[in-house]
Design a protein around this motif. Sequence first.
Motif, PDB file in Angstrom:
ATOM      1  N   GLU A   1       0.833  -1.200   0.000  1.00 48.43           N
ATOM      2  CA  GLU A   1       0.000   0.000   0.000  1.00 48.43           C
ATOM      3  C   GLU A   1       0.872   1.256   0.000  1.00 48.43           C
ATOM      4  O   GLU A   1       0.562   2.238  -0.688  1.00 48.43           O
ATOM      5  N   MET A   2       1.965   1.240   0.735  1.00 44.71           N
ATOM      6  CA  MET A   2       2.893   2.373   0.730  1.00 44.71           C
ATOM      7  C   MET A   2       3.478   2.581  -0.669  1.00 44.71           C
ATOM      8  O   MET A   2       3.580   3.716  -1.145  1.00 44.71           O
ATOM      9  N   SER A   3       3.855   1.492  -1.310  1.00 47.37           N
ATOM     10  CA  SER A   3       4.406   1.581  -2.672  1.00 47.37           C
ATOM     11  C   SER A   3       3.375   2.159  -3.637  1.00 47.37           C
ATOM     12  O   SER A   3       3.706   2.944  -4.521  1.00 47.37           O
ATOM     13  N   ARG A   4       2.123   1.746  -3.455  1.00 49.77           N
ATOM     14  CA  ARG A   4       1.049   2.277  -4.314  1.00 49.77           C
ATOM     15  C   ARG A   4       0.916   3.786  -4.129  1.00 49.77           C
ATOM     16  O   ARG A   4       0.778   4.531  -5.104  1.00 49.77           O
ATOM     17  N   ARG A   5       0.969   4.245  -2.875  1.00 50.64           N
ATOM     18  CA  ARG A   5       0.874   5.682  -2.607  1.00 50.64           C
ATOM     19  C   ARG A   5       2.058   6.438  -3.200  1.00 50.64           C
ATOM     20  O   ARG A   5       1.900   7.531  -3.758  1.00 50.64           O
ATOM     21  N   ALA A   6       3.242   5.849  -3.104  1.00 51.52           N
ATOM     22  CA  ALA A   6       4.429   6.483  -3.691  1.00 51.52           C
ATOM     23  C   ALA A   6       4.275   6.593  -5.206  1.00 51.52           C
ATOM     24  O   ALA A   6       4.617   7.619  -5.805  1.00 51.52           O
ATOM     25  N   SER A   7       3.720   5.554  -5.828  1.00 42.58           N
ATOM     26  CA  SER A   7       3.497   5.560  -7.286  1.00 42.58           C
ATOM     27  C   SER A   7       2.511   6.656  -7.689  1.00 42.58           C
ATOM     28  O   SER A   7       2.670   7.290  -8.739  1.00 42.58           O
ATOM     29  N   GLU A   8       1.502   6.866  -6.854  1.00 47.98           N
ATOM     30  CA  GLU A   8       0.538   7.939  -7.136  1.00 47.98           C
ATOM     31  C   GLU A   8       1.223   9.304  -7.124  1.00 47.98           C
ATOM     32  O   GLU A   8       0.929  10.169  -7.947  1.00 47.98           O
ATOM     33  N   ASN A   9       2.158   9.498  -6.193  1.00 52.53           N
ATOM     34  CA  ASN A   9       2.915  10.747  -6.134  1.00 52.53           C
ATOM     35  C   ASN A   9       3.750  10.942  -7.402  1.00 52.53           C
ATOM     36  O   ASN A   9       3.848  12.048  -7.932  1.00 52.53           O
ATOM     37  N   ILE A  10       4.332   9.857  -7.880  1.00 55.49           N
ATOM     38  CA  ILE A  10       5.138   9.930  -9.099  1.00 55.49           C
ATOM     39  C   ILE A  10       4.263  10.338 -10.278  1.00 55.49           C
ATOM     40  O   ILE A  10       4.644  11.182 -11.093  1.00 55.49           O
ATOM     41  N   LYS A  11       3.077   9.745 -10.378  1.00 56.42           N
ATOM     42  CA  LYS A  11       2.152  10.081 -11.470  1.00 56.42           C
ATOM     43  C   LYS A  11       1.763  11.554 -11.421  1.00 56.42           C
ATOM     44  O   LYS A  11       1.705  12.239 -12.451  1.00 56.42           O
ATOM     45  N   GLU A  12       1.498  12.042 -10.207  1.00 61.21           N
ATOM     46  CA  GLU A  12       1.138  13.460 -10.054  1.00 61.21           C
ATOM     47  C   GLU A  12       2.297  14.359 -10.458  1.00 61.21           C
ATOM     48  O   GLU A  12       2.097  15.385 -11.120  1.00 61.21           O
ATOM     49  N   ALA A  13       3.506  13.977 -10.066  1.00 58.98           N
ATOM     50  CA  ALA A  13       4.687  14.771 -10.409  1.00 58.98           C
ATOM     51  C   ALA A  13       4.881  14.816 -11.921  1.00 58.98           C
ATOM     52  O   ALA A  13       5.165  15.877 -12.492  1.00 58.98           O
ATOM     53  N   LYS A  14       4.707  13.676 -12.592  1.00 57.71           N
ATOM     54  CA  LYS A  14       4.861  13.620 -14.047  1.00 57.71           C
ATOM     55  C   LYS A  14       3.786  14.462 -14.738  1.00 57.71           C
ATOM     56  O   LYS A  14       4.049  15.113 -15.748  1.00 57.71           O
ATOM     57  N   ALA A  15       2.580  14.436 -14.172  1.00 54.97           N
ATOM     58  CA  ALA A  15       1.494  15.246 -14.743  1.00 54.97           C
ATOM     59  C   ALA A  15       1.826  16.729 -14.624  1.00 54.97           C
ATOM     60  O   ALA A  15       1.565  17.519 -15.546  1.00 54.97           O
ATOM     61  N   LEU A  16       2.406  17.126 -13.490  1.00 56.57           N
ATOM     62  CA  LEU A  16       2.793  18.523 -13.305  1.00 56.57           C
ATOM     63  C   LEU A  16       3.873  18.955 -14.291  1.00 56.57           C
ATOM     64  O   LEU A  16       3.885  20.102 -14.754  1.00 56.57           O
ATOM     65  N   LEU A  17       4.764  18.031 -14.611  1.00 60.98           N
ATOM     66  CA  LEU A  17       5.836  18.348 -15.562  1.00 60.98           C
ATOM     67  C   LEU A  17       5.293  18.738 -16.927  1.00 60.98           C
ATOM     68  O   LEU A  17       5.927  19.492 -17.669  1.00 60.98           O
ATOM     69  N   ARG A  18       4.113  18.200 -17.240  1.00 62.58           N
ATOM     70  CA  ARG A  18       3.512  18.499 -18.543  1.00 62.58           C
ATOM     71  C   ARG A  18       2.735  19.820 -18.540  1.00 62.58           C
ATOM     72  O   ARG A  18       2.254  20.257 -19.584  1.00 62.58           O
ATOM     73  N   VAL A  19       2.618  20.421 -17.367  1.00 63.84           N
ATOM     74  CA  VAL A  19       1.911  21.706 -17.257  1.00 63.84           C
ATOM     75  C   VAL A  19       2.934  22.834 -17.255  1.00 63.84           C
ATOM     76  O   VAL A  19       3.778  22.921 -16.362  1.00 63.84           O
ATOM     77  N   ARG A  20       2.886  23.682 -18.246  1.00 57.20           N
ATOM     78  CA  ARG A  20       3.892  24.735 -18.377  1.00 57.20           C
ATOM     79  C   ARG A  20       3.913  25.696 -17.192  1.00 57.20           C
ATOM     80  O   ARG A  20       4.954  26.226 -16.831  1.00 57.20           O
ATOM     81  N   ALA A  21       2.752  25.908 -16.592  1.00 62.61           N
ATOM     82  CA  ALA A  21       2.666  26.871 -15.487  1.00 62.61           C
ATOM     83  C   ALA A  21       3.209  26.306 -14.171  1.00 62.61           C
ATOM     84  O   ALA A  21       3.402  27.051 -13.211  1.00 62.61           O
ATOM     85  N   SER A  22       3.462  25.014 -14.136  1.00 63.72           N
ATOM     86  CA  SER A  22       3.937  24.413 -12.887  1.00 63.72           C
ATOM     87  C   SER A  22       5.398  24.777 -12.629  1.00 63.72           C
ATOM     88  O   SER A  22       6.159  25.077 -13.541  1.00 63.72           O
ATOM     89  N   ARG A  23       5.782  24.748 -11.359  1.00 64.63           N
ATOM     90  CA  ARG A  23       7.154  25.060 -10.973  1.00 64.63           C
ATOM     91  C   ARG A  23       7.876  23.780 -10.573  1.00 64.63           C
ATOM     92  O   ARG A  23       7.253  22.830 -10.098  1.00 64.63           O
TER      93      ARG A  23
END
Length: 204
Positions: free
Chosen positions: A56-78
Amino acid sequence: KHARKDWAGALESLGQYLAIKPGDARAQGLKADCDRALKEQQKSAVLRTVVEEAAEMSRRASENIKEAKALLRVRASRREQWEVLLQEAVEIGDSALKKYPDLAGSHYTMGEIRMARNRWREAIESFDRAIALDATLAEAWRRRGLCFMELYAESILMTMATRGQVWVVSGSSPARRATLDPLRGAALENFEKYAALRNLDPAK
């Protein structure tokens, strides 16, 4: 109860029987067997809980990675925004590994985090550990191959920058090719393994 592997119930029944006939060697042997089996059953239950919590911890960590990758695709993100998510993923992933170090998925997740940070060699080490624990983890082979390709590309770019000119592998020195070819070969081997596990045709 012994046949049904109801060890606790069997122990209770055997205890009652031995209170009446304490000298029954067969009953004493069965009681000892049940006691060992019950302890093993309890250990397995504890281990199963630990593994589930680590997963379950690994699953939560994976969700964070997905969110981070999604932010990378947003130009306005820092950069700070996705670094926070990745750091949280690292902390969760570390906790999962401390809880149960032999879970392949946790090592795979750490490899994903290191890939997201362009730490190719560290990511390869994490995927190595994941594959050592579960050689059927197809995505670990694929991502490991991608890391080798990134290292291969970085080596080419480094040579181009050093020479200040366009450079290709076929035109490099034998010594340089000897350095690069293992990286390319390692990448292809990993992609072939991934294709085999996914029942894909690597030629396509």
